[in-house]
Design a protein around this motif. Structure first.
Motif, PDB file in Angstrom:
ATOM      1  N   MET A  97      -2.262  -0.237  17.014  1.00  0.00           N
ATOM      2  CA  MET A  97      -3.549  -0.024  17.554  1.00  0.00           C
ATOM      3  C   MET A  97      -3.662   1.556  17.554  1.00  0.00           C
ATOM      4  N   LEU A  98      -2.673   2.420  17.859  1.00  0.00           N
ATOM      5  CA  LEU A  98      -2.519   3.795  18.058  1.00  0.00           C
ATOM      6  C   LEU A  98      -2.404   4.543  16.736  1.00  0.00           C
ATOM      7  N   ALA A  99      -1.731   3.753  15.735  1.00  0.00           N
ATOM      8  CA  ALA A  99      -1.665   4.261  14.467  1.00  0.00           C
ATOM      9  C   ALA A  99      -2.939   4.184  13.669  1.00  0.00           C
ATOM     10  N   SER A 100      -3.884   3.101  14.032  1.00  0.00           N
ATOM     11  CA  SER A 100      -5.019   2.833  13.421  1.00  0.00           C
ATOM     12  C   SER A 100      -6.161   3.850  13.952  1.00  0.00           C
ATOM     13  N   ALA A 101      -5.965   3.755  15.527  1.00  0.00           N
ATOM     14  CA  ALA A 101      -6.780   4.921  16.311  1.00  0.00           C
ATOM     15  C   ALA A 101      -6.720   6.502  15.698  1.00  0.00           C
ATOM     16  N   GLN A 102      -5.410   6.725  15.144  1.00  0.00           N
ATOM     17  CA  GLN A 102      -5.128   8.011  14.987  1.00  0.00           C
ATOM     18  C   GLN A 102      -5.646   8.137  13.423  1.00  0.00           C
ATOM     19  N   ALA A 103      -5.402   7.221  12.657  1.00  0.00           N
ATOM     20  CA  ALA A 103      -5.921   7.385  11.417  1.00  0.00           C
ATOM     21  C   ALA A 103      -7.489   7.475  11.336  1.00  0.00           C
ATOM     22  N   ALA A 104      -8.386   6.785  12.375  1.00  0.00           N
ATOM     23  CA  ALA A 104      -9.491   6.768  12.394  1.00  0.00           C
ATOM     24  C   ALA A 104      -9.979   8.213  12.746  1.00  0.00           C
ATOM     25  N   GLY A 105      -9.180   8.677  13.933  1.00  0.00           N
ATOM     26  CA  GLY A 105      -9.338  10.066  14.396  1.00  0.00           C
ATOM     27  C   GLY A 105      -9.310  10.948  13.034  1.00  0.00           C
ATOM     28  N   ALA A 106      -8.371  11.200  12.289  1.00  0.00           N
ATOM     29  CA  ALA A 106      -8.098  11.911  11.095  1.00  0.00           C
ATOM     30  C   ALA A 106      -9.246  12.043  10.324  1.00  0.00           C
ATOM     31  N   ALA A 107      -9.853  10.735  10.043  1.00  0.00           N
ATOM     32  CA  ALA A 107     -10.996  10.794   9.164  1.00  0.00           C
ATOM     33  C   ALA A 107     -12.215  11.377   9.899  1.00  0.00           C
ATOM     34  N   MET A 108     -12.256  11.017  11.041  1.00  0.00           N
ATOM     35  CA  MET A 108     -13.615  11.590  11.854  1.00  0.00           C
ATOM     36  C   MET A 108     -13.348  13.380  11.942  1.00  0.00           C
ATOM     37  N   GLU A 109     -12.341  13.885  11.855  1.00  0.00           N
ATOM     38  CA  GLU A 109     -11.724  15.354  11.837  1.00  0.00           C
ATOM     39  C   GLU A 109     -12.395  15.810  10.576  1.00  0.00           C
ATOM     40  N   ILE A 110     -12.284  14.807   9.345  1.00  0.00           N
ATOM     41  CA  ILE A 110     -12.622  15.314   8.182  1.00  0.00           C
ATOM     42  C   ILE A 110     -14.031  15.249   7.881  1.00  0.00           C
ATOM     43  N   LEU A 111     -14.644  14.343   8.631  1.00  0.00           N
ATOM     44  CA  LEU A 111     -16.276  14.257   8.546  1.00  0.00           C
ATOM     45  C   LEU A 111     -16.881  14.952   9.335  1.00  0.00           C
ATOM     46  N   LYS A 112     -16.488  15.503  10.514  1.00  0.00           N
ATOM     47  CA  LYS A 112     -16.850  16.229  11.566  1.00  0.00           C
ATOM     48  C   LYS A 112     -17.997  17.214  10.964  1.00  0.00           C
ATOM     49  N   PRO A 113     -17.192  18.493  10.183  1.00  0.00           N
ATOM     50  CA  PRO A 113     -18.349  19.458   9.554  1.00  0.00           C
ATOM     51  C   PRO A 113     -19.322  18.767   8.847  1.00  0.00           C
ATOM     52  N   HIS A 114     -19.212  17.842   8.183  1.00  0.00           N
ATOM     53  CA  HIS A 114     -20.139  17.283   7.140  1.00  0.00           C
ATOM     54  C   HIS A 114     -21.184  16.566   8.207  1.00  0.00           C
ATOM     55  N   LEU A 150       0.701  -1.320   0.028  1.00  0.00           N
ATOM     56  CA  LEU A 150      -0.117   0.162   0.003  1.00  0.00           C
ATOM     57  C   LEU A 150       0.886   1.244  -0.106  1.00  0.00           C
ATOM     58  N   ASN A 151       2.163   1.111   0.272  1.00  0.00           N
ATOM     59  CA  ASN A 151       3.219   2.203   0.476  1.00  0.00           C
ATOM     60  C   ASN A 151       2.871   3.245  -0.957  1.00  0.00           C
ATOM     61  N   GLY A 152       2.637   4.372  -0.593  1.00  0.00           N
ATOM     62  CA  GLY A 152       2.608   5.718  -1.730  1.00  0.00           C
ATOM     63  C   GLY A 152       1.211   5.758  -2.421  1.00  0.00           C
ATOM     64  N   THR A 153       0.334   4.806  -1.935  1.00  0.00           N
ATOM     65  CA  THR A 153      -1.173   4.901  -2.367  1.00  0.00           C
ATOM     66  C   THR A 153      -1.770   6.197  -1.290  1.00  0.00           C
ATOM     67  N   PRO A 154      -2.963   6.424  -1.789  1.00  0.00           N
ATOM     68  CA  PRO A 154      -3.768   7.154  -0.775  1.00  0.00           C
ATOM     69  C   PRO A 154      -3.974   6.479   0.532  1.00  0.00           C
ATOM     70  N   GLY A 155      -3.954   7.357   1.637  1.00  0.00           N
ATOM     71  CA  GLY A 155      -4.363   7.070   3.000  1.00  0.00           C
ATOM     72  C   GLY A 155      -5.382   7.401   3.324  1.00  0.00           C
ATOM     73  N   VAL A 156      -6.095   7.222   4.640  1.00  0.00           N
ATOM     74  CA  VAL A 156      -7.285   7.508   5.236  1.00  0.00           C
ATOM     75  C   VAL A 156      -7.727   8.914   4.850  1.00  0.00           C
ATOM     76  N   GLU A 157      -6.711   9.738   4.980  1.00  0.00           N
ATOM     77  CA  GLU A 157      -7.293  11.192   4.958  1.00  0.00           C
ATOM     78  C   GLU A 157      -7.541  11.420   3.322  1.00  0.00           C
ATOM     79  N   GLU A 158      -6.629  11.326   2.688  1.00  0.00           N
ATOM     80  CA  GLU A 158      -7.059  11.311   1.088  1.00  0.00           C
ATOM     81  C   GLU A 158      -8.071  10.837   0.577  1.00  0.00           C
ATOM     82  N   LEU A 159      -8.380   9.498   1.110  1.00  0.00           N
ATOM     83  CA  LEU A 159      -9.564   8.714   0.882  1.00  0.00           C
ATOM     84  C   LEU A 159     -11.065   8.989   1.140  1.00  0.00           C
ATOM     85  N   THR A 160     -11.000   9.788   2.630  1.00  0.00           N
ATOM     86  CA  THR A 160     -12.009  10.101   3.050  1.00  0.00           C
ATOM     87  C   THR A 160     -12.538  11.415   2.429  1.00  0.00           C
ATOM     88  N   ARG A 161     -11.363  12.324   2.121  1.00  0.00           N
ATOM     89  CA  ARG A 161     -11.737  13.225   1.321  1.00  0.00           C
ATOM     90  C   ARG A 161     -12.520  13.101   0.047  1.00  0.00           C
TER      91      ARG A 161
END
Ligand code: B12
Length: 232
Positions: A79-96, A30-41
């Motif tokens: 677990m922390l890396a996944s939790a942070q990725a989930a948190g980043a997605a939630m931040e993007i989704l929050k206003p929506h 998966l290296n170099g491909t879009p991550g949670v932030e890019e995909l959530t946007r």
């Protein structure tokens, strides 16, 4: 990319703990491909309902992470890396989420008790509960008992999560429950306790409603509380 593929990839990248495209996953491909932030946007731009992103990608992704942690396949940094990725997605989704007026499943407050500054576990629980669709108030660390009671009263908190990692601070949990009783609001709020210092037995001893070993148990405890209200 089809909407269902975006959802699938968000879930996979949460499991891999890849917040953005610069992050390395557990599997190198998966290296170099879009991550949670890019995909959530991308998902938001494609018009996918934020609630679907949470219920089909973020929450099930974190459930798999929890299972991998339980079986020893994943360790805390994973677990922390996944939790942070989930948190980043939630931040993007929050206003929506606010825009779409997605009904909250309930109002939760999570707090580390007075004299205790451990917050890594609490922060994971906050992220997981947000991912599960709850309105979560993170009240912080080292919070005095009176302040917790005040917050419960003024914010209409329905579920209160107390965290303590020290044997010297776990007694604050009993103090909070006694203070809720004294303030006449104990029956308005379900109290969950967690953290390395406490146990199921301690929860019973201090009249808490549930002991949760992790954030996933908090999600099922709240879901059980809600079912018991519905069935009377
Ligand atoms: C990291 C850490 C610290 C960091 C905290 C940084 C931070 N921002 O949190 C620092 C260095 C600051 C620290 C300080 C101290 N620490 Co410390 N610390 C730890 C350590 C190594 C890891 C804790 C952790 O983050 N675990 C990872 C997270 C993910 O797990 P968790 O916290 O258990 O949370 C999970 C579950 O418990 C649950 N959960 C937790 N809370 C809640 C709440 C709810 C509502 C729910 C549903 C679930 C839930 O869900 C979480 C996610 O799965 C532990 C050792 C350990 N094994 O626990 C010692 C430990 C907790 N610390 C300890 C001690 C003694 C201290 C100090 C007193 C040291 C000192 N002499 O100064 C100070 C106290 C500071 C204070 N006043 O709070 C002792 C406690 C001993 C005891 N029984 O009292 C431990 C056990 C280490 C040891 N073996 O001696 N510490």
């Amino acid at each position: 990319m089809a909407n269902e593929d975006i959802i699938k990839q968000i879930k996979e990248n949460i499991i891999q703990g890849r917040r953005n495209e610069e992050d390395e996953g557990i599997e190198e491909e998966l290296n170099g491909t879009p991550g949670v932030e890019e995909l959530t946007r991308q998902a938001v731009e494609a018009g996918i309902n934020p609630k679907e992103i949470i219920s089909l990608a973020i929450t099930p992704g974190m459930e798999i992470v929890g299972a991998k942690y339980d079986t020893g396949e994943y360790f805390i940094p994973d677990m922390l890396a996944s939790a942070q990725a989930a948190g980043a997605a939630m931040e993007i989704l929050k206003p929506h989420l606010e825009k779409a007026k997605v009904a909250s499943n309930g109002i939760v407050a999570i707090v580390t008790v007075k004299d205790d500054i451990h917050d890594i576990g609490k922060n994971i629980v906050v992220i997981l509960l947000k991912g599960a669709g709850y309105e979560v108030h993170d009240l912080g660390i080292d919070v005095p008992t009176e302040k917790i009671v005040e917050e419960v009263k003024s914010r209409g908190i329905e579920y209160l999560g107390l965290s303590a990692l020290l044997t010297s601070t776990m007694t604050r949990m009993k103090e909070v429950i006694d203070a809720l009783k004294e303030a006449g609001v104990r029956d308005k709020v379900k109290v969950m306790i967690g953290g390395a210092a406490v146990s199921e037995d301690y929860a019973k001893e201090i009249d808490a409603d549930a002991y949760c070993a992790d954030g996933f148990q908090a999600i099922s405890a709240i879901s059980d509380f809600r079912k018991s209200v519905k069935t009377g």
